[in-house]
Design an enzyme around this catalytic site. Structure first.
Site, PDB file in Angstrom:
ATOM      1  N   LYS A 159       0.843  -1.191   0.000  1.00 47.07           N
ATOM      2  CA  LYS A 159       0.000   0.000   0.000  1.00 47.07           C
ATOM      3  C   LYS A 159       0.885   1.251   0.000  1.00 47.07           C
ATOM      4  CE  LYS A 159      -3.306   2.390   2.909  1.00 47.07           C
ATOM      5  NZ  LYS A 159      -4.047   2.404   4.158  1.00 47.07           N
ATOM      6  N   GLU A 163      10.730  -4.364   4.365  1.00 46.25           N
ATOM      7  CA  GLU A 163      10.835  -5.762   3.947  1.00 46.25           C
ATOM      8  C   GLU A 163      10.478  -5.910   2.466  1.00 46.25           C
ATOM      9  OE1 GLU A 163       9.222  -4.602   6.546  1.00 46.25           O
ATOM     10  OE2 GLU A 163       9.466  -5.889   8.314  1.00 46.25           O
ATOM     11  N   GLY A 218      -4.353  -1.670   5.380  1.00 46.20           N
ATOM     12  CA  GLY A 218      -3.551  -2.772   4.836  1.00 46.20           C
ATOM     13  C   GLY A 218      -4.112  -4.130   5.207  1.00 46.20           C
ATOM     14  N   ARG A 219      -4.508  -4.294   6.466  1.00 47.68           N
ATOM     15  CA  ARG A 219      -4.969  -5.612   6.922  1.00 47.68           C
ATOM     16  C   ARG A 219      -6.376  -5.950   6.428  1.00 47.68           C
ATOM     17  NH1 ARG A 219      -3.964  -2.050  10.886  1.00 47.68           N
ATOM     18  NH2 ARG A 219      -5.643  -1.291  12.207  1.00 47.68           N
ATOM     19  N   GLU A 267      -3.713  -6.032  15.461  1.00 44.05           N
ATOM     20  CA  GLU A 267      -3.273  -4.713  14.981  1.00 44.05           C
ATOM     21  C   GLU A 267      -4.449  -3.726  15.068  1.00 44.05           C
ATOM     22  OE1 GLU A 267       0.105  -4.335  11.883  1.00 44.05           O
ATOM     23  OE2 GLU A 267      -1.658  -3.785  10.751  1.00 44.05           O
ATOM     24  N   HIS A 274      -2.967 -32.616  19.593  1.00 48.79           N
ATOM     25  CA  HIS A 274      -1.762 -33.315  20.069  1.00 48.79           C
ATOM     26  C   HIS A 274      -0.712 -32.313  20.503  1.00 48.79           C
ATOM     27  CE1 HIS A 274      -3.316 -37.200  18.743  1.00 48.79           C
ATOM     28  NE2 HIS A 274      -3.882 -36.482  17.770  1.00 48.79           N
ATOM     29  N   LYS A 295       9.855   0.164  13.774  1.00 49.72           N
ATOM     30  CA  LYS A 295      10.437   0.406  12.447  1.00 49.72           C
ATOM     31  C   LYS A 295      11.521   1.472  12.555  1.00 49.72           C
ATOM     32  CE  LYS A 295       6.306  -0.521   9.645  1.00 49.72           C
ATOM     33  NZ  LYS A 295       5.286   0.088   8.824  1.00 49.72           N
TER      34      LYS A 295
HETATM   35  O1  F6P Z   1       2.763  -3.963   9.976  1.00 49.12           O
HETATM   36  C1  F6P Z   1       2.337  -2.675   9.762  1.00 49.12           C
HETATM   37  C2  F6P Z   1       1.747  -2.486   8.417  1.00 49.12           C
HETATM   38  O2  F6P Z   1       1.595  -1.114   8.288  1.00 49.12           O
HETATM   39  C3  F6P Z   1       0.425  -3.219   8.202  1.00 49.12           C
HETATM   40  O3  F6P Z   1      -0.684  -2.533   8.666  1.00 49.12           O
HETATM   41  C4  F6P Z   1       0.414  -3.417   6.727  1.00 49.12           C
HETATM   42  O4  F6P Z   1      -0.468  -4.417   6.350  1.00 49.12           O
HETATM   43  C5  F6P Z   1       1.862  -3.792   6.495  1.00 49.12           C
HETATM   44  O5  F6P Z   1       2.593  -2.953   7.371  1.00 49.12           O
HETATM   45  C6  F6P Z   1       2.347  -3.659   5.075  1.00 49.12           C
HETATM   46  O6  F6P Z   1       2.215  -2.361   4.593  1.00 49.12           O
HETATM   47  P1  F6P Z   1       2.335  -2.004   3.067  1.00 49.12           P
HETATM   48  O7  F6P Z   1       1.251  -2.702   2.327  1.00 49.12           O
HETATM   49  O8  F6P Z   1       2.210  -0.512   3.006  1.00 49.12           O
HETATM   50  O9  F6P Z   1       3.691  -2.455   2.575  1.00 49.12           O
END
Ligand code: F6P
Length: 547
Positions: free
Chosen positions: A207, A213, A268-269, A354, A385, A513
């Site tokens: 987003k 990452e 995002g979620r 979150e 188990h 972060k």
């Molecule tokens: O983990 C924090 C967060 O902001 C989430 O809310 C989101 O889903 C994720 O990082 C990834 O964000 P992006 O889609 O902007 O890379």
């Protein structure tokens, strides 16, 4: 200052009521009312919820629904569906429901009908999917793109992965879908191992297009592509992006026509329904993807229009509040008796924790009641188990959702009946347990000496009276999976409203972060003078091992 939920009359009434019901065993509730199931089950959008195995009676429900009304839940639902700015700290609506608004109800944001915007993007996704399938959009040597690699993390990974796993039986033949999320190089290395560069399409799903990452993994993928024989000019054949941040994606080298938009009014979620689902659409096909959206929309309509007492997400949300705030439960288990849904607990961890892991109210006052819930779980019968021992005999109260398709996509011998037997057996154990008299009777009947039986009995007692929800559906179709995920999204919103927290921001993840950036600089420079001794020592050890 808004009224605290704990000061609402219904909250006070529930506190009193809990004292009355605390010592009532659900065994007795079922014995006294043979028709208990009939009174406590509800179905919508292909999902059935049996909530009779909860520590409730009609009075509990009346009081829980009174709490929902006093906390203005109906108004909050209306506010979400009308596009009101419910995410106040980021000054935006939360409109994941607009992404699956299959009945095309008008929803306006700043004068714009977002339903039109969503439909235009969906059309672009469908057109692109068709081009990938036909080979019109092909790899740099003209071969069809067959392996889709989704690079994204958090909501750009967990939700999409649940969808593609859950709908594996619907995958188009000849396609494969992989995910790279973690900054751990192992995730990247193991995923690209053996991939054919000529037939691989990377979808950078972010987003913000600013997530460390994802950017690092996208750069690594670009490098890999070039090392494997691709050229910078051919990057456009193998990389597309989904983002709100067009400039950053352009700088990365992605052609504007290969970018799929997102909007800041989608969290995002909650974004798997948007172009973040492009990889899933390619692998599943557009019809299946649209069926997923339809199922979610059906659940949305149910949530929006059903009375509170017959409303699946409302019931689930209020039952969660009941245990967490009145019985002191700390966690909630999601136990999926469906291998295809093995990642559902991971996705719900993000969406729930979150969203509602907040310590201040919507107006910024520090709360003095519990919010959020620790979500965990896994698949049955594997969990039986492992951690079910603690669920049955541990000291904590852990309410659980048991999720089960009545029909299997993979009928193997009598496996499914056994799976179902275990799904029910576990719930019966949670409900009834086994008291000391029953254990003793059994031990004596087996011929054990009385002394020994008396000694052993306490170890074998299972208290029962541990609540659970039974969530079933006929089969894990795209519609049902859409409805199931949407049901949980709305449950989380219900709880956020009761706890008076903003379920749609996530400021807590920012600090980690920022600190990560500062520590990375210290790793590079070796200057740890301003850091605490533990951090400094670990950086020194890392530098010794790597520099
Ligand atoms: O983990 C924090 C967060 O902001 C989430 O809310 C989101 O889903 C994720 O990082 C990834 O964000 P992006 O889609 O902007 O890379």
């Amino acid at each position: 200052m808004s009224q605290k939920p704990t000061q609402l009359p219904a909250w006070q009434a529930l506190t009193e009521h809990q004292k009355a019901i605390e010592n009532v065993h659900m065994r007795d509730m079922f014995r006294e009312d043979p028709k208990r199931f009939n009174r406590y089950n509800v179905s919508a959008a292909g999902i059935s919820l049996d909530y009779s195995k909860n520590r409730i009676n009609d009075d509990t429900l009346t009081k829980l629904m009174a709490l929902a009304k006093e906390a203005h839940l109906p108004e909050a639902i209306e506010a979400m569906f009308s596009g009101a700015v419910i995410n106040k700290t980021e000054n935006r609506p939360a409109l994941h429901i607009a992404l699956r608004n299959r009945s095309n109800r008008e929803i306006r944001v700043s004068g714009e009908n977002v339903t039109d915007t969503v439909n235009a993007t969906l059309a672009k996704m469908k057109a692109f999917t068709a081009k990938v399938h036909s080979g019109e959009f092909a790899g740099y040597t003209g071969k069809k793109l067959r392996t889709i690699v989704n690079i994204g993390i958090g909501g750009s990974f967990l939700g999409p992965k649940v969808v593609s796993d859950a709908l594996k039986p619907y995958w188009n033949e000849g396609y494969d879908l992989k995910y790279i999320a973690n900054i751990d190089g192992t995730d990247f290395a193991e995923t690209v191992k053996g991939l054919d560069v000529e037939t691989t399409l990377f979808i950078v799903a972010s987003k913000s297009f600013g997530t460390l990452e994802t950017l690092k993994n996208a750069q690594a993928a670009r490098e890999w592509f070039l090392q494997q024989g691709g050229t910078p000019e051919q990057v456009k054949n193998h990389f597309v992006a989904v983002s709100t941040n067009i400039p950053a994606a352009t700088e990365f080298g992605i052609e504007e026509e290969n970018m799929f938009p997102m909007w800041d009014w989608v969290g995002g979620r909650y974004s798997l329904w948007s172009a973040i689902g492009l990889a899933q659409m390619i692998v599943l096909g557009t019809e299946t993807f649209e069926a997923l959206l339809q199922g979610a929309h059906d659940m949305d309509e149910h949530f929006r229009t059903a009375p509170l007492t017959e409303n699946l997400p409302v019931l689930l949300g209020m039952l969660g509040v009941w245990y967490q705030n009145f019985f002191g439960a700390e966690s909630h288990a999601v136990l999926s008796y469906d291998e295809y849904l093995q990642d559902l607990p991971n996705h719900l961890q993000q969406v729930d924790m979150e969203s509602n892991g907040k310590r201040v109210t919507r107006e910024g006052e520090v709360v003095d009641w519990q919010t959020g819930s620790v979500i965990w779980g896994g698949t049955g019968t594997n969990g039986q188990h492992a951690y079910h021992q603690l669920i049955h005999q541990g000291t904590r109260l852990i309410p659980a959702d048991y999720i089960m398709p009545l029909q299997s996509h993979n009928p193997v011998a009598d496996h499914h009946a056994w799976l179902f037997a275990n799904y029910l057996g576990q719930q019966q154990a949670m409900l009834d347990g086994k008291n000391e008299a029953e254990v003793l009777e059994e031990l004596l009947a087996s011929g054990m000496a009385e002394d020994q039986a008396k000694w052993l009995a306490p170890h074998k007692v299972i208290p029962g009276n541990r609540p659970c929800n039974s969530i079933t559906f006929t089969k894990g179709t795209p519609e049902v999976i859409g409805a199931l995920i949407a049901m949980y999204e709305h449950k989380i919103y219900v709880q956020g409203v009761i706890w008076d927290v903003n379920s749609f921001d996530q400021w807590g993840v920012q600090l980690g972060k920022l600190l990560g950036d500062a520590i990375y600089s210290a790793i590079e420079s070796g200057d740890t003078a301003t850091l605490d001794s533990s951090t400094a020592a670990q950086i020194a050890a890392f530098r010794d091992a790597n520099c």
